[in-house]
Design an enzyme around this catalytic site. Structure first.
Site, PDB file in Angstrom:
ATOM      1  CE  LYS A  84      41.162  35.621  40.595  1.00 11.15           C
ATOM      2  NZ  LYS A  84      40.275  36.443  39.713  1.00 11.15           N
TER       3      LYS A  84
HETATM    4  C1  E4P Z   1      41.236  39.133  37.414  1.00 13.00           C
HETATM    5  O1  E4P Z   1      41.189  38.012  37.806  1.00 13.00           O
HETATM    6  C2  E4P Z   1      40.315  40.207  37.781  1.00 13.00           C
HETATM    7  O2  E4P Z   1      39.004  39.714  37.719  1.00 13.00           O
HETATM    8  C3  E4P Z   1      40.347  41.440  36.908  1.00 13.00           C
HETATM    9  O3  E4P Z   1      41.254  41.354  35.869  1.00 13.00           O
HETATM   10  C4  E4P Z   1      40.428  42.642  37.796  1.00 13.00           C
HETATM   11  O4  E4P Z   1      40.804  43.806  37.180  1.00 13.00           O
HETATM   12  P1  E4P Z   1      39.835  44.924  36.593  1.00 13.00           P
HETATM   13  O5  E4P Z   1      38.679  45.061  37.552  1.00 13.00           O
HETATM   14  O6  E4P Z   1      40.699  46.135  36.507  1.00 13.00           O
HETATM   15  O7  E4P Z   1      39.406  44.392  35.260  1.00 13.00           O
END
Ligand code: E4P
Length: 214
Positions: A84
């Site tokens: 990522k």
């Molecule tokens: C995705 O890879 C993220 O970890 C996650 O979905 C971030 O979003 P949130 O903090 O709103 O859950």
């Protein structure tokens, strides 16, 4: 289509994978910061539980150190690694550099323009923050629809993230997401419905089958 669990909590991940329909694990630096385990030990444990993709976000802040971090992570996660990358100039440059060798996933995506850039940079996945986009900008599902159109016929698959309910997850899929990553509580709620619970209870109390229930 795959459903992933968005967590770095080993107990949650184990429970989710035992469901039988969860096909990988996404993490981010904030989730990893909550883990009780040292990261290398966590990765070893994750690989024992799961042979699907494991998403890890690079945290280095220069090109050279990020490449070194990517290779270090590749040694630990091997073919399961998906890198990522934050949607910065550095992140997209790294995506262009690495995506022919290691699957890459630009993350924290909030605009169709970022999706175009990720597509051009050869990303295999693109993590779009649906619930956050709805809360902060108005309509995360419309964002999914627009980005799905941009990614059509490309190798970049739309991973809907930041999903806070089964309905939101389902609507993201209907809007064009290829994959979903869900936090533990949303994931566990996906297969449940109060009316199904009632039906199951009636089967159990009034029904018969070939074997006696325990
Ligand atoms: C995705 O890879 C993220 O970890 C996650 O979905 C971030 O979003 P949130 O903090 O709103 O859950």
């Amino acid at each position: 289509m795959s459903i992933f669990i968005d967590s770095a909590n080993l107990i949650q991940i184990k429970t989710a994978l035992e469901l039988g329909w969860v096909q990988g694990i996404t993490t981010n630096p904030l989730l990893l910061a909550q883990s009780d385990l040292e990261l290398k030990a966590l990765f070893v444990a994750l690989r024992k539980l799961n042979d699907g993709p494991i998403f890890y976000q690079l945290t280095s802040n220069s090109f050279e150190s990020s490449i070194a971090e990517a290779h270090q992570t590749l040694e630990l996660l091997e073919k399961q690694l998906v890198i990522k990358l934050p949607p910065t100039d550095l992140g997209f440059r790294l995506c262009s550099e690495l995506s022919s060798r290691i699957p890459c996933c630009p993350t924290a995506i909030y605009s169709p323009a970022q999706a175009l850039v990720a597509r051009e940079a050869g990303a295999q996945y693109l993590a779009v923050y649906v619930n956050r986009a709805t809360r902060l900008m108005g309509d995360g599902l419309k964002l999914i629809e627009d980005i799905a159109a941009i990614l059509k016929d490309s190798q970049t698959k739309l991973l809907a993230a930041s999903l806070k309910s089964p309905d939101e997850a389902t609507l993201a899929f209907l809007a064009g997401a290829h994959h979903l990553t869900l936090p533990y509580s949303t994931l566990m709620d996906m297969s449940r419905h109060p009316l199904s619970d009632e039906a199951v209870k009636q089967f159990e109390t009034e029904g018969v089958g070939l074997v006696q229930r325990d």
